[in-house]
Every structure is written in structure tokens, then in C-alpha cells.
Design a protein around this motif. Structure first.
Motif, PDB file in Angstrom:
ATOM      1  N   ILE A  89      60.893 -78.069   3.952  1.00  0.00           N
ATOM      2  CA  ILE A  89      60.558 -77.893   5.365  1.00  0.00           C
ATOM      3  C   ILE A  89      60.558 -79.297   5.994  1.00  0.00           C
ATOM      4  O   ILE A  89      59.922 -80.198   5.457  1.00  0.00           O
ATOM      5  N   ASN A  90      61.270 -79.497   7.084  1.00  0.00           N
ATOM      6  CA  ASN A  90      61.302 -80.835   7.706  1.00  0.00           C
ATOM      7  C   ASN A  90      59.955 -81.222   8.286  1.00  0.00           C
ATOM      8  O   ASN A  90      59.457 -82.311   8.060  1.00  0.00           O
ATOM      9  N   GLN A  91      59.439 -80.276   9.081  1.00  0.00           N
ATOM     10  CA  GLN A  91      58.213 -80.531   9.820  1.00  0.00           C
ATOM     11  C   GLN A  91      57.349 -79.280   9.796  1.00  0.00           C
ATOM     12  O   GLN A  91      57.859 -78.171   9.917  1.00  0.00           O
ATOM     13  N   VAL A 118      58.585 -83.179  -6.023  1.00  0.00           N
ATOM     14  CA  VAL A 118      59.558 -82.364  -5.283  1.00  0.00           C
ATOM     15  C   VAL A 118      59.777 -83.030  -3.914  1.00  0.00           C
ATOM     16  O   VAL A 118      58.911 -83.757  -3.431  1.00  0.00           O
ATOM     17  N   SER A 119      60.928 -82.717  -3.285  1.00  0.00           N
ATOM     18  CA  SER A 119      61.301 -83.427  -2.061  1.00  0.00           C
ATOM     19  C   SER A 119      60.662 -82.830  -0.817  1.00  0.00           C
ATOM     20  O   SER A 119      61.330 -82.593   0.187  1.00  0.00           O
ATOM     21  N   GLY A 120      59.379 -82.540  -0.874  1.00  0.00           N
ATOM     22  CA  GLY A 120      58.669 -82.077   0.307  1.00  0.00           C
ATOM     23  C   GLY A 120      57.971 -80.757   0.069  1.00  0.00           C
ATOM     24  O   GLY A 120      57.941 -80.238  -1.054  1.00  0.00           O
ATOM     25  N   PHE A 121      57.384 -80.254   1.147  1.00  0.00           N
ATOM     26  CA  PHE A 121      56.788 -78.928   1.139  1.00  0.00           C
ATOM     27  C   PHE A 121      57.972 -77.983   1.238  1.00  0.00           C
ATOM     28  O   PHE A 121      58.729 -78.028   2.200  1.00  0.00           O
ATOM     29  N   LEU A 122      58.194 -77.154   0.239  1.00  0.00           N
ATOM     30  CA  LEU A 122      59.349 -76.270   0.248  1.00  0.00           C
ATOM     31  C   LEU A 122      58.957 -74.924   0.857  1.00  0.00           C
ATOM     32  O   LEU A 122      57.771 -74.570   0.880  1.00  0.00           O
ATOM     33  N   SER A 153      50.724 -74.979  -4.138  1.00  0.00           N
ATOM     34  CA  SER A 153      49.895 -75.985  -4.802  1.00  0.00           C
ATOM     35  C   SER A 153      50.360 -77.420  -4.565  1.00  0.00           C
ATOM     36  O   SER A 153      49.737 -78.354  -5.059  1.00  0.00           O
ATOM     37  N   VAL A 154      51.422 -77.608  -3.824  1.00  0.00           N
ATOM     38  CA  VAL A 154      51.942 -78.971  -3.633  1.00  0.00           C
ATOM     39  C   VAL A 154      50.934 -79.878  -2.910  1.00  0.00           C
ATOM     40  O   VAL A 154      50.884 -81.080  -3.162  1.00  0.00           O
ATOM     41  N   LEU A 155      50.120 -79.307  -2.021  1.00  0.00           N
ATOM     42  CA  LEU A 155      49.072 -80.101  -1.374  1.00  0.00           C
ATOM     43  C   LEU A 155      47.774 -79.290  -1.396  1.00  0.00           C
ATOM     44  O   LEU A 155      47.777 -78.107  -1.060  1.00  0.00           O
ATOM     45  N   HIS A 156      46.666 -79.926  -1.784  1.00  0.00           N
ATOM     46  CA  HIS A 156      45.366 -79.237  -1.829  1.00  0.00           C
ATOM     47  C   HIS A 156      44.985 -78.777  -0.416  1.00  0.00           C
ATOM     48  O   HIS A 156      45.109 -79.550   0.545  1.00  0.00           O
ATOM     49  N   ALA A 157      44.492 -77.534  -0.292  1.00  0.00           N
ATOM     50  CA  ALA A 157      44.166 -76.985   1.034  1.00  0.00           C
ATOM     51  C   ALA A 157      43.130 -77.832   1.778  1.00  0.00           C
ATOM     52  O   ALA A 157      43.113 -77.859   3.006  1.00  0.00           O
ATOM     53  N   GLU A 158      42.283 -78.547   1.034  1.00  0.00           N
ATOM     54  CA  GLU A 158      41.247 -79.354   1.690  1.00  0.00           C
ATOM     55  C   GLU A 158      41.726 -80.766   2.046  1.00  0.00           C
ATOM     56  O   GLU A 158      40.933 -81.585   2.498  1.00  0.00           O
ATOM     57  N   ALA A 159      43.003 -81.029   1.838  1.00  0.00           N
ATOM     58  CA  ALA A 159      43.508 -82.370   2.140  1.00  0.00           C
ATOM     59  C   ALA A 159      43.860 -82.542   3.616  1.00  0.00           C
ATOM     60  O   ALA A 159      44.184 -83.638   4.069  1.00  0.00           O
ATOM     61  N   THR A 171      58.753 -88.982  -5.499  1.00  0.00           N
ATOM     62  CA  THR A 171      58.777 -90.281  -6.189  1.00  0.00           C
ATOM     63  C   THR A 171      60.138 -90.536  -6.853  1.00  0.00           C
ATOM     64  O   THR A 171      60.598 -91.672  -6.935  1.00  0.00           O
ATOM     65  N   PHE A 172      60.773 -89.459  -7.298  1.00  0.00           N
ATOM     66  CA  PHE A 172      62.010 -89.623  -8.057  1.00  0.00           C
ATOM     67  C   PHE A 172      63.256 -89.526  -7.180  1.00  0.00           C
ATOM     68  O   PHE A 172      64.375 -89.734  -7.650  1.00  0.00           O
ATOM     69  N   LYS A 173      63.060 -89.229  -5.903  1.00  0.00           N
ATOM     70  CA  LYS A 173      64.161 -89.252  -4.919  1.00  0.00           C
ATOM     71  C   LYS A 173      63.602 -89.813  -3.619  1.00  0.00           C
ATOM     72  O   LYS A 173      63.497 -89.099  -2.605  1.00  0.00           O
ATOM     73  N   PRO A 174      63.208 -91.096  -3.629  1.00  0.00           N
ATOM     74  CA  PRO A 174      62.503 -91.647  -2.460  1.00  0.00           C
ATOM     75  C   PRO A 174      63.363 -91.657  -1.193  1.00  0.00           C
ATOM     76  O   PRO A 174      62.838 -91.723  -0.088  1.00  0.00           O
ATOM     77  N   GLU A 175      64.670 -91.529  -1.362  1.00  0.00           N
ATOM     78  CA  GLU A 175      65.554 -91.536  -0.181  1.00  0.00           C
ATOM     79  C   GLU A 175      65.470 -90.206   0.586  1.00  0.00           C
ATOM     80  O   GLU A 175      65.789 -90.150   1.774  1.00  0.00           O
ATOM     81  N   ASP A 176      65.040 -89.137  -0.066  1.00  0.00           N
ATOM     82  CA  ASP A 176      64.899 -87.852   0.648  1.00  0.00           C
ATOM     83  C   ASP A 176      63.780 -87.972   1.689  1.00  0.00           C
ATOM     84  O   ASP A 176      62.758 -88.595   1.435  1.00  0.00           O
ATOM     85  N   LYS A 177      63.999 -87.330   2.842  1.00  0.00           N
ATOM     86  CA  LYS A 177      63.042 -87.476   3.943  1.00  0.00           C
ATOM     87  C   LYS A 177      61.684 -86.817   3.689  1.00  0.00           C
ATOM     88  O   LYS A 177      60.666 -87.246   4.201  1.00  0.00           O
ATOM     89  N   GLY A 178      61.715 -85.748   2.923  1.00  0.00           N
ATOM     90  CA  GLY A 178      60.468 -85.036   2.645  1.00  0.00           C
ATOM     91  C   GLY A 178      59.999 -84.238   3.849  1.00  0.00           C
ATOM     92  O   GLY A 178      60.780 -83.933   4.755  1.00  0.00           O
ATOM     93  N   THR A 179      58.707 -83.914   3.852  1.00  0.00           N
ATOM     94  CA  THR A 179      58.142 -83.068   4.917  1.00  0.00           C
ATOM     95  C   THR A 179      57.086 -83.834   5.705  1.00  0.00           C
ATOM     96  O   THR A 179      56.221 -84.471   5.116  1.00  0.00           O
ATOM     97  N   MET A 180      57.150 -83.742   7.036  1.00  0.00           N
ATOM     98  CA  MET A 180      56.094 -84.324   7.879  1.00  0.00           C
ATOM     99  C   MET A 180      55.123 -83.215   8.274  1.00  0.00           C
ATOM    100  O   MET A 180      55.532 -82.182   8.799  1.00  0.00           O
TER     101      MET A 180
END
Ligand code: ADP
Ligand code: ASP
Ligand code: MG
Length: 439
Positions: free
Chosen positions: A225-227, A208-212, A242-248, A264-273
């Protein structure tokens, strides 16, 4: 510049996605350390390799060998190696792995082999070195990560290596046996490697293109979410995103390494920082809330006793009973004469609930204990909530308009979140209503 890149199960699912991984790695020379998951699902009803490996373990326990279940794993890796046209003797590696699973008689060892095989294949395909997580990640005798030892090991193993692939999800315990993290734990490995090698950025590549703002399986149009801050992610991941493990988060916190969630399937999307508080750059179009997450299946024990607040040690006595049953408390909202103890229901099976309630009755002699089962907890999280008026009003109005009955409210003392309890049957409706109210 050093980047650590972790690729999840969907990114490793077949030869096509692994080719896509290679394109991503080769597009940026600073992407030097790659952490991989086991191949995940290729389609909706497919089986994850990790789930197949747990079946292998069960088969060994029952029949002494995992031949039947392992054949499905074998087939998938043989197919991947063939499709990637790799010059790699995967049959020998698989033969040895099957034998090792038969002999180890340990579920963690079996489960870890998905990441192990995935990393061997990916290292061969990228032309990178393979570095085994078993040699660098160590747990202590309490099962906790041995942080300093691990950080040193990671640094020493990788500092002189130009590019490497490391399997996610496992390390060794203090006795030298393979031990895994909890499910989804390759995210933690990525974070540990980023900390150990002193990376500038931890890229977490998923499907998915980031933390939604919320789970896309409940709200398909949920925005990315941008940031977001480390703390907000901790709250949301712990509560079920579940997109990121809480202990990460913990391993990268000390060095303040940002995490970038990417598709991975839309690498041009900025995703979430994901960043520390003071690196967060506020923008005019920031929403009041950052995200919503939740989990089903909690049990609430509502304990009432008049003058409870004047009874020294009341809460301690209740908690020591819960502790005696070796049960973790999720939340503990309280009023003047009431205390709600919120527990995850899977800890209360096989008569534990009634034993627990009886023992609380005996120990603190309450006026009344009411048990509510099948409760979902939903957290609305946002560092902006503390500064703005009316957030709670907006939230509760939205739920009232949908006729959702709120069973419990708990506002974290950080003012970073509002947690509500609703019936399991209202769970999805409730998340949709909150999303709509703030977007
Ligand atoms: P990976 O195998 O790459 O680690 P996961 O399946 O563990 O991927 O995590 C990604 C999935 O998490 C998404 O496909 C999505 O269904 C789910 N998810 C749940 N909550 C969220 C959220 N708030 N934002 C993004 N994805 C979410
Ligand atoms: N493969 C493991 C799991 O399915 C770890 C991970 O993917 O992060 O839980
Ligand atoms: Mg994951």
C-alpha cells in the motif's frame, strides 16, 4: 530533520543483517535514534531470542537457573559480536544478564533482555550511545503507559545526544520493575521515542516492502500500500496485520508524525507511508479498499428474544454478565430481536463458555442462545468505501462465487470497514477471494 528508525527481529537476526542496518543508518545523517528488537529468526524453524528468554524464565521457575536455555542465547550473541569483529566484552555482559535472569524471577525481565543485549551490540557497532528504555519509559499503576512522564523523560535523555540506540519492547512499571509491552511491542517503543524527541519521521524497518494489502503468507503476490491513514492501520493491525503493532499509532498521533514502513533488505523500495487523514493524498489509482486482515478462533453467542428491542436494559444485562467473567467483547452486532456477542475463544477455555451461557440464560431469559465456535473474523478496510457504491456487493458476490458461508456481518459505524465471520476452515480462501475481487 530527525528520524527515528526501528529495526525488527529479522533485521537484527545476524551479523549480515546488522551490517545492512548500519548501511541504512549511515546513508542518512538524520537517522539519529535507533530502536532495536531482539534477534529474530534466521531461517524458518529458527527460534526467536525472545521465545528463548521466556524459556529461560520457565527453566528458572523449575530448576532455579536458566543455564541450559541461556547457552543458546549466549552462543548467538557471541557469534554476532565475533562476526562483526567488535571490540566488546560480550562475555561479561552475558554473564551478568544470565545471573540477573536467575535472580529476578520475573518473565518480563527475562523477555526484555533480548532487546537490551541487541541494543548494546548495535550501539557498539554503530558507535552510538546506548540509552536504556528502562530509564525513560514508564507505566502507571494500571499498567498503562505514563505518557507525559515518558515523553518528558525521552526528550530530556535524548535532546543533547547526537545519536543513540534504544532497546525496544520494555520500560519500568510504577514500582520500578521491568515491564514489557505485548509481543511485537518494539513498534510501540519506536513510536514513543519519535513522539518524545519530536521527530519528523518514524521509519519502521522490517522484512517486507511496506504494509501489504493482505498477509503475504496467505496471498504471496499481495501489493504494498503506498499510503494509508492512521485509522485504517489501527483497524488492520488490530484485526491481525502483524506488520505493525496496533498500539504503535497512538504515540505519534498527537504530533502527526508519519510512519514509513520500509524493507531492510530492499531499502530502495518506497514502502508505505502511514499518515493522518488530512495528510492523505488521494490518487487516481487508489483502490476502493485499502487492506484486508483477519484473525481465527472466535466464538459467537447468538442471543434471540422476541421484543428484545423493547426490553429496557437488555444489552446492558448481557454485557454485565460478560464483564462479571472478566471477558472482553470483540464485536456486538445486533438486530431487532437478536444480539450477537463475539468473543475471542481463548477467554472461554476450561468450562468458562458453558458457565457464561448459563449465567446469560438466568439473567436475561432469552428465547434461544446459539453458540458458534471456530469462527474467523475478516475485516475489509478502506476510507474510500463510504463514498463508493457497490463495495459490499463486490465483496459478498466474491464470497458467494467461492461457496463461502458468511456467519456474521458487522459494518463499523465509521464506514471504514466491513467485518465478516466465516468458519476457520474458510479463512485463507476468504482472504484470497476478497483480494482477488478488488485487485
Ligand atoms: P519485525 O520483526 O520486523 O517487527 P514482524 O514479523 O513483526 O516483523 O512483521 C512483519 C511480518 O508481518 C511480515 O514478514 C509478514 O509475514 C507479516 N504480515 C502480516 N500481515 C501483513 C501485511 N498486511 N503486510 C505486511 N506484512 C504482513
Ligand atoms: N522481541 C519482541 C517480540 O518478539 C518484541 C518485538 O520484536 O517487537 O515480541
Ligand atoms: Mg514486529
Amino acid at each position: 530533520m530527525i528520524k527515528v528508525c526501528k529495526f525488527g527481529g529479522t533485521s537484527m537476526a545476524d551479523a549480515n543483517s546488522i551490517r545492512q542496518v548500519k548501511n541504512i543508518i549511515e546513508a542518512d545523517a538524520s537517522r539519529r535514534f535507533v530502536v532495536v528488537s531482539a534477534p529474530g529468526k534466521r531461517f524458518k524453524d529458527d527460534i526467536k531470542i525472545t521465545d528463548m528468554l521466556y524459556r529461560c524464565y520457565d527453566e528458572v521457575v523449575e530448576f532455579g537457573t536458566c543455564k541450559k536455555s541461556f547457552s543458546i542465547i549466549r552462543e548467538r550473541f557471541v557469534q554476532i559480536v565475533k562476526d562483526l569483529e567488535l571490540d566488546l566484552d560480550i562475555d561479561s555482559v552475558l554473564d551478568k544478564t544470565e545471573k540477573d535472569i536467575d535472580e529476578s524471577k520475573c518473565p518480563d525481565f527475562a523477555a526484555s533482555r533480548g532487546e537490551y543485549l541487541s541494543a548494546i551490540v548495535t550501539a557498539a557497532f554503530l558507535g552510538f550511545e546506548f540509552v536504556d528504555a528502562a530509564d525513560i519509559i514508564r507505566f502507571d499503576r494500571h499498567g498503562q503507559l505514563n505518557k507525559d512522564y515518558t515523553a518528558d523523560k525521552v526528550y530530556n535523555a535524548l535532546n543533547d545526544v547526537e545519536k543513540a540506540v534504544i532497546p525496544g519492547f520494555f520500560g519500568r512499571n510504577f514500582q520500578g520493575e521491568i515491564k514489557t509491552f505485548s509481543r511485537g511491542g518494539s513498534d510501540i517503543t519506536g513510536s514513543i521515542i519519535a513522539n518524545g524527541i519530536k521527530a519528523d519521521l518514524y521509519e519502521n524497518w522490517t522484512d517486507v516492502s511496506g504494509f501489504l494489502v493482505c498477509d503475504p503468507r496467505i496471498v504471496p503476490e499481495a501489493k504494498a500500500i503506498n499510503q494509508i491513514t492512521y485509522k485504517e492501520v489501527r483497524e488492520l493491525s488490530y484485526m491481525g496485520a502483524s506488520v505493525l503493532h496496533a498500539e504503535a499509532i497512538a504515540p505519534v498521533m498527537r504530533r502527526r508524525i508519519p510512519i514509513n514502513i520500509k524493507n531492510t533488505f530492499k531499502p530502495e523500495d518506497k514502502g508505505t507511508m502511514i499518515v493522518p487523514n488530512d495528510m492523505y493524498q488521494a490518487s487516481a489509482n487508489d483502490s476502493v479498499i485499502t487492506g484486508i486482515a483477519g484473525k481465527k478462533n472466535f466464538t459467537v453467542l447468538l442471543i434471540e428474544k422476541s421484543m428484545m428491542n423493547a426490553e429496557v436494559g437488555f444489552i446492558r444485562k448481557v454485557l454485565s454478565v460478560v464483564e462479571h467473567f472478566n471477558i472482553c467483547v470483540e464485536h456486538l452486532p445486533s438486530g431487532i430481536d437478536t444480539l450477537s456477542v463475539i468473543l475471542s475463544s481463548d477467554q472461554l477455555k476450561d468450562g468458562v463458555l458453558s458457565d457464561l451461557v448459563n449465567e446469560i440464560r438466568e439473567n436475561v431469559n432469552p428465547d434461544y442462545i446459539h453458540v458458534m465456535e471456530n469462527v474467523s473474523l475478516i475485516a475489509t478496510v478502506g476510507h474510500g468505501m463510504a463514498r463508493r457504491h457497490g463495495t459490499a456487493a463486490t465483496l459478498f458476490t466474491a464470497l458467494a462465487n467461492e461457496n463461502i458461508n458468511i456467519k456474521m456481518i458487522d459494518q463499523g459505524s465509521s464506514e471504514l470497514n466491513i467485518i465478516i465471520g466465516v468458519a476457520n476452515s474458510d479463512y485463507e480462501k476468504c482472504i484470497r477471494a476478497i483480494y482477488k475481487a478488488f485487485n
